[in-house]
Design a protein around this motif. Structure first.
Motif, PDB file in Angstrom:
ATOM      1  N   CYS A  43     -79.755   4.627  40.365  1.00 32.25           N
ATOM      2  CA  CYS A  43     -79.172   3.747  41.386  1.00 32.25           C
ATOM      3  C   CYS A  43     -78.718   2.432  40.758  1.00 32.25           C
ATOM      4  O   CYS A  43     -79.363   1.384  40.899  1.00 32.25           O
ATOM      5  N   PHE A  44     -77.595   2.490  40.075  1.00 33.34           N
ATOM      6  CA  PHE A  44     -77.062   1.321  39.369  1.00 33.34           C
ATOM      7  C   PHE A  44     -76.720   0.186  40.325  1.00 33.34           C
ATOM      8  O   PHE A  44     -77.025  -0.983  40.062  1.00 33.34           O
ATOM      9  N   ASP A  45     -76.050   0.497  41.443  1.00 29.55           N
ATOM     10  CA  ASP A  45     -75.627  -0.547  42.380  1.00 29.55           C
ATOM     11  C   ASP A  45     -76.820  -1.273  42.973  1.00 29.55           C
ATOM     12  O   ASP A  45     -76.822  -2.511  43.074  1.00 29.55           O
ATOM     13  N   GLU A  46     -77.839  -0.517  43.390  1.00 26.43           N
ATOM     14  CA  GLU A  46     -79.029  -1.130  43.969  1.00 26.43           C
ATOM     15  C   GLU A  46     -79.775  -1.974  42.937  1.00 26.43           C
ATOM     16  O   GLU A  46     -80.309  -3.040  43.265  1.00 26.43           O
ATOM     17  N   PHE A  47     -79.794  -1.505  41.707  1.00 25.83           N
ATOM     18  CA  PHE A  47     -80.437  -2.255  40.628  1.00 25.83           C
ATOM     19  C   PHE A  47     -79.722  -3.587  40.409  1.00 25.83           C
ATOM     20  O   PHE A  47     -80.365  -4.645  40.313  1.00 25.83           O
ATOM     21  N   SER A  48     -78.411  -3.549  40.363  1.00 33.93           N
ATOM     22  CA  SER A  48     -77.635  -4.773  40.185  1.00 33.93           C
ATOM     23  C   SER A  48     -77.883  -5.743  41.332  1.00 33.93           C
ATOM     24  O   SER A  48     -77.999  -6.959  41.130  1.00 33.93           O
ATOM     25  N   LEU A  49     -77.970  -5.201  42.562  1.00 33.26           N
ATOM     26  CA  LEU A  49     -78.222  -6.042  43.726  1.00 33.26           C
ATOM     27  C   LEU A  49     -79.603  -6.687  43.662  1.00 33.26           C
ATOM     28  O   LEU A  49     -79.768  -7.871  43.981  1.00 33.26           O
ATOM     29  N   LEU A  50     -80.606  -5.925  43.230  1.00 31.65           N
ATOM     30  CA  LEU A  50     -81.954  -6.469  43.111  1.00 31.65           C
ATOM     31  C   LEU A  50     -82.008  -7.618  42.114  1.00 31.65           C
ATOM     32  O   LEU A  50     -82.669  -8.635  42.355  1.00 31.65           O
ATOM     33  N   LEU A  51     -81.310  -7.476  41.001  1.00 33.12           N
ATOM     34  CA  LEU A  51     -81.293  -8.553  40.010  1.00 33.12           C
ATOM     35  C   LEU A  51     -80.673  -9.818  40.594  1.00 33.12           C
ATOM     36  O   LEU A  51     -81.118 -10.937  40.316  1.00 33.12           O
ATOM     37  N   LYS A  52     -79.653  -9.644  41.432  1.00 35.27           N
ATOM     38  CA  LYS A  52     -79.030 -10.799  42.095  1.00 35.27           C
ATOM     39  C   LYS A  52     -79.970 -11.411  43.125  1.00 35.27           C
ATOM     40  O   LYS A  52     -80.063 -12.628  43.266  1.00 35.27           O
ATOM     41  N   GLN A  53     -80.683 -10.551  43.861  1.00 32.99           N
ATOM     42  CA  GLN A  53     -81.571 -11.047  44.913  1.00 32.99           C
ATOM     43  C   GLN A  53     -82.716 -11.883  44.360  1.00 32.99           C
ATOM     44  O   GLN A  53     -83.155 -12.848  44.999  1.00 32.99           O
ATOM     45  N   VAL A  54     -83.217 -11.527  43.183  1.00 27.99           N
ATOM     46  CA  VAL A  54     -84.300 -12.318  42.587  1.00 27.99           C
ATOM     47  C   VAL A  54     -83.750 -13.414  41.684  1.00 27.99           C
ATOM     48  O   VAL A  54     -84.517 -14.140  41.048  1.00 27.99           O
ATOM     49  N   ASP A  55     -82.421 -13.505  41.610  1.00 30.81           N
ATOM     50  CA  ASP A  55     -81.758 -14.518  40.780  1.00 30.81           C
ATOM     51  C   ASP A  55     -82.224 -14.408  39.331  1.00 30.81           C
ATOM     52  O   ASP A  55     -82.589 -15.403  38.697  1.00 30.81           O
ATOM     53  N   PHE A  56     -82.183 -13.170  38.815  1.00 30.34           N
ATOM     54  CA  PHE A  56     -82.632 -12.921  37.448  1.00 30.34           C
ATOM     55  C   PHE A  56     -81.768 -13.671  36.449  1.00 30.34           C
ATOM     56  O   PHE A  56     -80.540 -13.562  36.455  1.00 30.34           O
ATOM     57  N   THR A  64     -92.049  -9.925  46.595  1.00 34.12           N
ATOM     58  CA  THR A  64     -91.422  -8.627  46.385  1.00 34.12           C
ATOM     59  C   THR A  64     -90.021  -8.614  46.954  1.00 34.12           C
ATOM     60  O   THR A  64     -89.702  -9.321  47.895  1.00 34.12           O
ATOM     61  N   MET A  65     -89.167  -7.805  46.339  1.00 37.68           N
ATOM     62  CA  MET A  65     -87.834  -7.526  46.874  1.00 37.68           C
ATOM     63  C   MET A  65     -87.723  -6.014  46.933  1.00 37.68           C
ATOM     64  O   MET A  65     -88.412  -5.295  46.223  1.00 37.68           O
ATOM     65  N   GLN A  66     -86.833  -5.516  47.766  1.00 40.22           N
ATOM     66  CA  GLN A  66     -86.793  -4.072  47.954  1.00 40.22           C
ATOM     67  C   GLN A  66     -85.371  -3.566  48.095  1.00 40.22           C
ATOM     68  O   GLN A  66     -84.513  -4.222  48.671  1.00 40.22           O
ATOM     69  N   GLY A  67     -85.113  -2.371  47.545  1.00 41.18           N
ATOM     70  CA  GLY A  67     -83.846  -1.680  47.720  1.00 41.18           C
ATOM     71  C   GLY A  67     -84.134  -0.217  48.015  1.00 41.18           C
ATOM     72  O   GLY A  67     -85.291   0.166  48.187  1.00 41.18           O
ATOM     73  N   TYR A  68     -83.098   0.606  48.068  1.00 38.72           N
ATOM     74  CA  TYR A  68     -83.297   2.010  48.386  1.00 38.72           C
ATOM     75  C   TYR A  68     -82.431   2.890  47.512  1.00 38.72           C
ATOM     76  O   TYR A  68     -81.362   2.478  47.056  1.00 38.72           O
ATOM     77  N   TYR A  69     -82.887   4.137  47.269  1.00 40.99           N
ATOM     78  CA  TYR A  69     -82.040   5.116  46.627  1.00 40.99           C
ATOM     79  C   TYR A  69     -82.086   6.406  47.425  1.00 40.99           C
ATOM     80  O   TYR A  69     -83.030   6.669  48.174  1.00 40.99           O
ATOM     81  N   GLN A  70     -81.014   7.180  47.315  1.00 36.55           N
ATOM     82  CA  GLN A  70     -80.918   8.434  48.055  1.00 36.55           C
ATOM     83  C   GLN A  70     -81.650   9.537  47.306  1.00 36.55           C
ATOM     84  O   GLN A  70     -81.487   9.695  46.103  1.00 36.55           O
ATOM     85  N   MET A  71     -82.443  10.323  48.034  1.00 40.22           N
ATOM     86  CA  MET A  71     -83.150  11.449  47.436  1.00 40.22           C
ATOM     87  C   MET A  71     -82.878  12.698  48.260  1.00 40.22           C
ATOM     88  O   MET A  71     -82.421  12.630  49.392  1.00 40.22           O
ATOM     89  N   ARG A  72     -83.183  13.838  47.685  1.00 41.02           N
ATOM     90  CA  ARG A  72     -83.003  15.100  48.373  1.00 41.02           C
ATOM     91  C   ARG A  72     -84.264  15.940  48.199  1.00 41.02           C
ATOM     92  O   ARG A  72     -84.763  16.084  47.088  1.00 41.02           O
ATOM     93  N   ASN A  73     -84.808  16.445  49.315  1.00 40.42           N
ATOM     94  CA  ASN A  73     -86.033  17.224  49.212  1.00 40.42           C
ATOM     95  C   ASN A  73     -85.750  18.666  48.824  1.00 40.42           C
ATOM     96  O   ASN A  73     -84.593  19.043  48.612  1.00 40.42           O
ATOM     97  N   GLU A  74     -86.802  19.468  48.733  1.00 35.24           N
ATOM     98  CA  GLU A  74     -86.650  20.837  48.243  1.00 35.24           C
ATOM     99  C   GLU A  74     -85.826  21.714  49.179  1.00 35.24           C
ATOM    100  O   GLU A  74     -85.364  22.785  48.793  1.00 35.24           O
ATOM    101  N   PHE A  75     -85.629  21.258  50.434  1.00 33.85           N
ATOM    102  CA  PHE A  75     -84.834  22.024  51.390  1.00 33.85           C
ATOM    103  C   PHE A  75     -83.390  21.557  51.459  1.00 33.85           C
ATOM    104  O   PHE A  75     -82.600  22.036  52.258  1.00 33.85           O
ATOM    105  N   GLY A  76     -83.038  20.563  50.625  1.00 37.08           N
ATOM    106  CA  GLY A  76     -81.671  20.072  50.571  1.00 37.08           C
ATOM    107  C   GLY A  76     -81.390  18.902  51.484  1.00 37.08           C
ATOM    108  O   GLY A  76     -80.268  18.374  51.506  1.00 37.08           O
ATOM    109  N   ALA A  77     -82.363  18.455  52.264  1.00 37.81           N
ATOM    110  CA  ALA A  77     -82.159  17.332  53.180  1.00 37.81           C
ATOM    111  C   ALA A  77     -82.244  16.014  52.428  1.00 37.81           C
ATOM    112  O   ALA A  77     -83.122  15.829  51.575  1.00 37.81           O
ATOM    113  N   GLU A  78     -81.333  15.088  52.728  1.00 29.00           N
ATOM    114  CA  GLU A  78     -81.318  13.794  52.053  1.00 29.00           C
ATOM    115  C   GLU A  78     -82.148  12.774  52.824  1.00 29.00           C
ATOM    116  O   GLU A  78     -82.241  12.814  54.056  1.00 29.00           O
ATOM    117  N   PHE A  79     -82.784  11.860  52.093  1.00 25.05           N
ATOM    118  CA  PHE A  79     -83.528  10.783  52.725  1.00 25.05           C
ATOM    119  C   PHE A  79     -83.541   9.586  51.794  1.00 25.05           C
ATOM    120  O   PHE A  79     -83.213   9.698  50.611  1.00 25.05           O
TER     121      PHE A  79
END
Length: 206
Positions: A53-66, A4-19
């Motif tokens: 999350c385009f940037d993270e997607f591009s990075l994941l493809l590089k990490q797995v040497d797609f 497995t490889m892993q990346g992250y994307y920014q989300m916002r909950n119903e109260f407006g807080a980002e995680f």
């Protein structure tokens, strides 16, 4: 999964807080392996919700040497809804699908987008299949903001969403968004063997 490889994307909950929430990519199968740990001649990968999350997607493809000449990618939908580069993420996924480097199933947010713009005519009274409530407006707001200056592009993507299957079944593995319900899939297969639904089916989901 073999790895497995892993990346992250920014989300916002119903109260407006980002995680941050993880994006996982799984190596599903390596049908032609020479010396196991030394050389993998081809691989199939599956990636979960991109959520713009385009940037993270591009990075994941590089990490797995797609390698598009020998590897294949499966995406489980939800390319849209949130994230900083929704339009770019959609374009790269669509391009990969059209060049047969990848396959993508319809996620709930692609379905939401279709129904949000689907007009129903009930006895001369027009209304949207997905009501334009404050909650529904908020869910699609980021996507529409990023396509605001590209209306024709958005129309193109909506048509592409309709072409996505609800499920993919291959020898040894299955791809679906959220849950593979065997009974439900069996019913769908009777009407749509390839998993591609039509406008009539979409209207029936009202």
């Amino acid at each position: 999964p073999i790895g497995t490889m892993q990346g992250y994307y920014q989300m916002r909950n119903e109260f407006g807080a980002e995680f941050e929430a993880p994006i996982n990519v799984f190596r599903l199968a390596c049908p032609n392996i020479l010396h196991w740990q030394k050389q993998v001649t081809m691989a199939d990968y599956a990636i979960g919700d991109l959520q713009g999350c385009f940037d993270e997607f591009s990075l994941l493809l590089k990490q797995v040497d797609f390698n598009p000449s020998k590897d294949h990618l499966y995406l489980v939908g939800d390319i849209v809804a949130r994230g900083p580069r929704i339009r770019e993420a959609l374009h790269i996924v669509r391009d990969m699908c059209q060049s047969q480097q990848a396959e993508c199933v319809m996620g709930n947010h692609e379905f939401y987008a279709i129904t949000y713009f689907t007009l129903l005519n009930k006895g001369g009274r027009f209304r949207y299949l997905r009501p334009h409530t404050p909650h529904h407006d908020r869910l699609i707001a980021e996507t529409l903001e990023q396509f605001e200056k590209h209306p024709k592009d958005w129309e193109l993507m909506l048509e592409w969403f309709k072409s996505l299957p609800l499920f993919i079944e291959k020898q040894g593995f299955r791809v679906v968004h959220a849950c593979w319900d065997s009974a439900l899939i069996a019913d769908l297969k009777e009407r749509f063997p390839s998993g591609h639904v039509d406008d009539e089916f979409i209207a029936e989901t009202e």
